[in-house]
Design a protein around this motif. Structure first.
Motif, PDB file in Angstrom:
ATOM      1  N   ASN A   1       0.801  -1.221   0.000  1.00 29.57           N
ATOM      2  CA  ASN A   1       0.000   0.000   0.000  1.00 29.57           C
ATOM      3  C   ASN A   1       0.835   1.271   0.000  1.00 29.57           C
ATOM      4  O   ASN A   1       0.279   2.375   0.077  1.00 29.57           O
ATOM      5  CB  ASN A   1      -0.939  -0.013   1.216  1.00 29.57           C
ATOM      6  CG  ASN A   1      -1.999  -1.095   1.143  1.00 29.57           C
ATOM      7  OD1 ASN A   1      -2.963  -0.985   0.394  1.00 29.57           O
ATOM      8  ND2 ASN A   1      -1.823  -2.155   1.917  1.00 29.57           N
ATOM      9  N   GLN A   2       2.176   1.107  -0.084  1.00 35.87           N
ATOM     10  CA  GLN A   2       3.108   2.241  -0.157  1.00 35.87           C
ATOM     11  C   GLN A   2       2.839   3.255   0.966  1.00 35.87           C
ATOM     12  O   GLN A   2       2.645   4.442   0.721  1.00 35.87           O
ATOM     13  CB  GLN A   2       3.028   2.900  -1.529  1.00 35.87           C
ATOM     14  CG  GLN A   2       3.389   1.968  -2.674  1.00 35.87           C
ATOM     15  CD  GLN A   2       3.320   2.638  -4.033  1.00 35.87           C
ATOM     16  OE1 GLN A   2       3.058   3.834  -4.151  1.00 35.87           O
ATOM     17  NE2 GLN A   2       3.571   1.866  -5.082  1.00 35.87           N
ATOM     18  N   LEU A   3       2.839   2.746   2.180  1.00 31.56           N
ATOM     19  CA  LEU A   3       2.520   3.557   3.348  1.00 31.56           C
ATOM     20  C   LEU A   3       3.807   4.153   3.921  1.00 31.56           C
ATOM     21  O   LEU A   3       4.547   3.492   4.646  1.00 31.56           O
ATOM     22  CB  LEU A   3       1.795   2.698   4.391  1.00 31.56           C
ATOM     23  CG  LEU A   3       0.496   2.050   3.881  1.00 31.56           C
ATOM     24  CD1 LEU A   3      -0.038   1.024   4.859  1.00 31.56           C
ATOM     25  CD2 LEU A   3      -0.557   3.123   3.602  1.00 31.56           C
ATOM     26  N   LYS A   4       4.061   5.403   3.607  1.00 28.32           N
ATOM     27  CA  LYS A   4       5.341   6.023   3.944  1.00 28.32           C
ATOM     28  C   LYS A   4       5.444   6.432   5.410  1.00 28.32           C
ATOM     29  O   LYS A   4       6.549   6.592   5.924  1.00 28.32           O
ATOM     30  CB  LYS A   4       5.561   7.249   3.043  1.00 28.32           C
ATOM     31  CG  LYS A   4       5.681   6.883   1.565  1.00 28.32           C
ATOM     32  CD  LYS A   4       5.930   8.115   0.706  1.00 28.32           C
ATOM     33  CE  LYS A   4       6.054   7.732  -0.755  1.00 28.32           C
ATOM     34  NZ  LYS A   4       6.291   8.927  -1.620  1.00 28.32           N
ATOM     35  N   ASN A   5       4.338   6.642   6.048  1.00 27.26           N
ATOM     36  CA  ASN A   5       4.377   7.106   7.440  1.00 27.26           C
ATOM     37  C   ASN A   5       4.101   5.970   8.425  1.00 27.26           C
ATOM     38  O   ASN A   5       3.655   6.209   9.545  1.00 27.26           O
ATOM     39  CB  ASN A   5       3.368   8.241   7.652  1.00 27.26           C
ATOM     40  CG  ASN A   5       3.845   9.249   8.679  1.00 27.26           C
ATOM     41  OD1 ASN A   5       5.038   9.348   8.957  1.00 27.26           O
ATOM     42  ND2 ASN A   5       2.919   9.997   9.258  1.00 27.26           N
ATOM     43  N   TRP A   6       4.379   4.757   7.986  1.00 28.47           N
ATOM     44  CA  TRP A   6       4.221   3.574   8.821  1.00 28.47           C
ATOM     45  C   TRP A   6       5.593   2.950   9.057  1.00 28.47           C
ATOM     46  O   TRP A   6       6.410   2.870   8.143  1.00 28.47           O
ATOM     47  CB  TRP A   6       3.323   2.542   8.144  1.00 28.47           C
ATOM     48  CG  TRP A   6       1.886   2.952   7.967  1.00 28.47           C
ATOM     49  CD1 TRP A   6       1.410   4.157   7.546  1.00 28.47           C
ATOM     50  CD2 TRP A   6       0.744   2.123   8.187  1.00 28.47           C
ATOM     51  NE1 TRP A   6       0.047   4.154   7.486  1.00 28.47           N
ATOM     52  CE2 TRP A   6      -0.404   2.908   7.875  1.00 28.47           C
ATOM     53  CE3 TRP A   6       0.560   0.823   8.617  1.00 28.47           C
ATOM     54  CZ2 TRP A   6      -1.698   2.413   7.968  1.00 28.47           C
ATOM     55  CZ3 TRP A   6      -0.723   0.321   8.711  1.00 28.47           C
ATOM     56  CH2 TRP A   6      -1.841   1.110   8.399  1.00 28.47           C
ATOM     57  N   ARG A   7       5.842   2.513  10.279  1.00 28.57           N
ATOM     58  CA  ARG A   7       7.140   1.897  10.573  1.00 28.57           C
ATOM     59  C   ARG A   7       6.975   0.777  11.598  1.00 28.57           C
ATOM     60  O   ARG A   7       6.051   0.783  12.419  1.00 28.57           O
ATOM     61  CB  ARG A   7       8.124   2.936  11.098  1.00 28.57           C
ATOM     62  CG  ARG A   7       7.648   3.728  12.294  1.00 28.57           C
ATOM     63  CD  ARG A   7       8.526   4.933  12.579  1.00 28.57           C
ATOM     64  NE  ARG A   7       7.913   5.799  13.575  1.00 28.57           N
ATOM     65  CZ  ARG A   7       8.498   6.207  14.691  1.00 28.57           C
ATOM     66  NH1 ARG A   7       9.747   5.837  14.945  1.00 28.57           N
ATOM     67  NH2 ARG A   7       7.883   6.990  15.551  1.00 28.57           N
ATOM     68  N   ILE A   8       7.880  -0.185  11.517  1.00 22.88           N
ATOM     69  CA  ILE A   8       7.912  -1.294  12.468  1.00 22.88           C
ATOM     70  C   ILE A   8       9.125  -1.109  13.370  1.00 22.88           C
ATOM     71  O   ILE A   8      10.252  -0.947  12.895  1.00 22.88           O
ATOM     72  CB  ILE A   8       7.978  -2.658  11.753  1.00 22.88           C
ATOM     73  CG1 ILE A   8       6.742  -2.839  10.852  1.00 22.88           C
ATOM     74  CG2 ILE A   8       8.065  -3.793  12.768  1.00 22.88           C
ATOM     75  CD1 ILE A   8       6.760  -4.122  10.035  1.00 22.88           C
ATOM     76  N   ILE A   9       8.890  -1.127  14.667  1.00 25.74           N
ATOM     77  CA  ILE A   9       9.946  -0.983  15.661  1.00 25.74           C
ATOM     78  C   ILE A   9      10.132  -2.340  16.336  1.00 25.74           C
ATOM     79  O   ILE A   9       9.173  -2.931  16.844  1.00 25.74           O
ATOM     80  CB  ILE A   9       9.597   0.096  16.702  1.00 25.74           C
ATOM     81  CG1 ILE A   9       9.467   1.460  16.007  1.00 25.74           C
ATOM     82  CG2 ILE A   9      10.642   0.150  17.817  1.00 25.74           C
ATOM     83  CD1 ILE A   9       8.910   2.557  16.886  1.00 25.74           C
ATOM     84  N   HIS A  10      11.357  -2.845  16.319  1.00 26.46           N
ATOM     85  CA  HIS A  10      11.627  -4.185  16.832  1.00 26.46           C
ATOM     86  C   HIS A  10      12.238  -4.110  18.231  1.00 26.46           C
ATOM     87  O   HIS A  10      13.296  -3.501  18.419  1.00 26.46           O
ATOM     88  CB  HIS A  10      12.578  -4.927  15.896  1.00 26.46           C
ATOM     89  CG  HIS A  10      12.080  -5.045  14.485  1.00 26.46           C
ATOM     90  ND1 HIS A  10      11.198  -6.025  14.088  1.00 26.46           N
ATOM     91  CD2 HIS A  10      12.319  -4.279  13.380  1.00 26.46           C
ATOM     92  CE1 HIS A  10      10.927  -5.875  12.792  1.00 26.46           C
ATOM     93  NE2 HIS A  10      11.596  -4.820  12.346  1.00 26.46           N
ATOM     94  N   LEU A  11      11.570  -4.723  19.208  1.00 29.58           N
ATOM     95  CA  LEU A  11      12.161  -4.845  20.534  1.00 29.58           C
ATOM     96  C   LEU A  11      13.253  -5.919  20.490  1.00 29.58           C
ATOM     97  O   LEU A  11      13.162  -6.878  19.725  1.00 29.58           O
ATOM     98  CB  LEU A  11      11.108  -5.221  21.572  1.00 29.58           C
ATOM     99  CG  LEU A  11       9.954  -4.224  21.777  1.00 29.58           C
ATOM    100  CD1 LEU A  11       9.045  -4.703  22.904  1.00 29.58           C
ATOM    101  CD2 LEU A  11      10.469  -2.835  22.075  1.00 29.58           C
ATOM    102  N   GLU A  12      14.274  -5.776  21.323  1.00 33.34           N
ATOM    103  CA  GLU A  12      15.395  -6.712  21.310  1.00 33.34           C
ATOM    104  C   GLU A  12      14.999  -8.079  21.847  1.00 33.34           C
ATOM    105  O   GLU A  12      15.575  -9.095  21.445  1.00 33.34           O
ATOM    106  CB  GLU A  12      16.557  -6.148  22.131  1.00 33.34           C
ATOM    107  CG  GLU A  12      17.191  -4.908  21.503  1.00 33.34           C
ATOM    108  CD  GLU A  12      18.390  -4.416  22.278  1.00 33.34           C
ATOM    109  OE1 GLU A  12      18.744  -5.063  23.301  1.00 33.34           O
ATOM    110  OE2 GLU A  12      18.981  -3.398  21.880  1.00 33.34           O
TER     111      GLU A  12
END
Length: 331
Positions: free
Chosen positions: A57-68
């Motif tokens: 969907n080309q969602l530029k303001n979406w991000r995935i943050i990975h916990l350690e």
């Protein structure tokens, strides 16, 4: 320009639900949204599905943050507060979904009223049957509750809701007041809401439906055990600590009322979960060391008749108390 809203979503064992959740955010009528997906080291394909959804969907303001490492929902929520770039923050669970105009309605209300928190109505949906109901009603009929005493009274009276989702909150308000979730505890929406209510000066309310909470066989509400019962006792300990350090006598009364209501509610939930007298008596014994009403409170008009009755029942001998709470469940 419309203020930015951060929608924070946990990623953990949600591969069966995450697409519907994300799609409900993507189609929001409100345009200025960022989405932070917090990966709590999920062992399933939830991250892959989310990444594919974002790319497709080309969602530029979406991000995935990975916990350690896997740290639990409390840490996930805190990471959402820490990393939010929006003026407002909104928690959405990955197995739930939003109405199309949810964020727009909440932002309009928040901007118009200047509320630190804006809340609307939530519905529950049974996954198997699709049946929907207002399972946790927002009872207050006020559009705006202003002043901390008024907020705490509405909270103690049960007119507000205690879940963390479906609330639009000023991000800076949360950070400034250090309104973090307690690491190590789970199912602690009630505790976080309690701490937040102690700080709130203005809350805005809408009766429109904005959020659908999906109930399924993996939902915590269907899988309670002694771990949850101990967790409830720990939450009451936090309430008790706040009672000890609070100086305002009216707020102290509201906290004491909330402790009585919370004990009663969770003891009923305990019986509903297990219908096991030994498990119930175990929790009832834990609760005995935490405050009920004092003798003088029974003669005070500051406490409702309902709360006084609950406090008396909580003071019953265990053998009699278990019979009473069993009757409460079956009646």
């Amino acid at each position: 320009m419309l203020p930015l809203v951060t929608v924070s979503i946990p990623l953990f064992r949600c591969e069966d639900f995450i697409v519907k959740c994300l799609e409900s955010v993507r189609v929001q009528s409100y345009p200025n949204i960022e989405v932070t997906l917090i990966n709590d080291q999920t062992p399933d394909k939830s991250v892959d599905i989310a990444e594919s959804f974002i790319q497709k969907n080309q969602l530029k303001n979406w991000r995935i943050i990975h916990l350690e490492q896997n740290s639990g929902l409390s840490v996930v929520r805190n990471k959402g507060i820490e990393t939010a770039r929006g003026k407002y923050l909104f928690f959405l669970d990955s197995d739930d979904y939003l109405k199309e105009n949810s964020i727009e309605l909440l932002v309009e209300t928040a901007e118009r009223t200047g509320a630190e928190m804006t809340v609307a109505q939530l519905e529950c949906e049974q996954l198997k049957s699709g049946e929907k109901s207002i399972c946790i009603p927002l009872l207050s009929n006020q559009e705006v509750i202003e002043g901390n005493l008024s907020v705490m009274k509405a909270f103690a009276d049960g007119d507000l809701v205690t879940y963390a989702v479906n609330k639009l909150m000023l991000t800076e308000f949360l950070r400034k007041n250090e309104l973090w979730f307690v690491p190590g505890l789970f199912a602690q929406d009630e505790l976080w809401t309690f701490h937040t209510m102690l700080k709130l000066n203005k809350i805005a309310l809408r009766k429109e439906l904005t959020y659908t909470y999906v109930l399924h066989e993996k939902s915590v509400i269907h899988n309670r055990n002694r771990r949850h019962f101990d967790n409830w006792a720990t939450i009451i300990e936090h309430f008790t600590q706040s009672l000890k350090v609070t100086k305002d006598p009216q707020i102290r009364n509201f906290i004491r009322t909330h402790i009585v209501n919370y004990k009663t509610m969770t003891l009923v939930m305990n019986w509903k979960a297990k219908q096991d007298a030994r498990e119930w008596l175990y929790s009832f014994g834990l609760y005995k060391k935490y405050p009920n009403l004092r003798l003088k409170d029974y003669f005070s008009p500051r406490f409702s008749t309902s709360v006084k009755k609950k406090s008396i029942k909580l003071a019953l001998p265990p053998a009699l108390a278990v019979q009473y709470f069993r009757w409460m469940y079956y009646r």
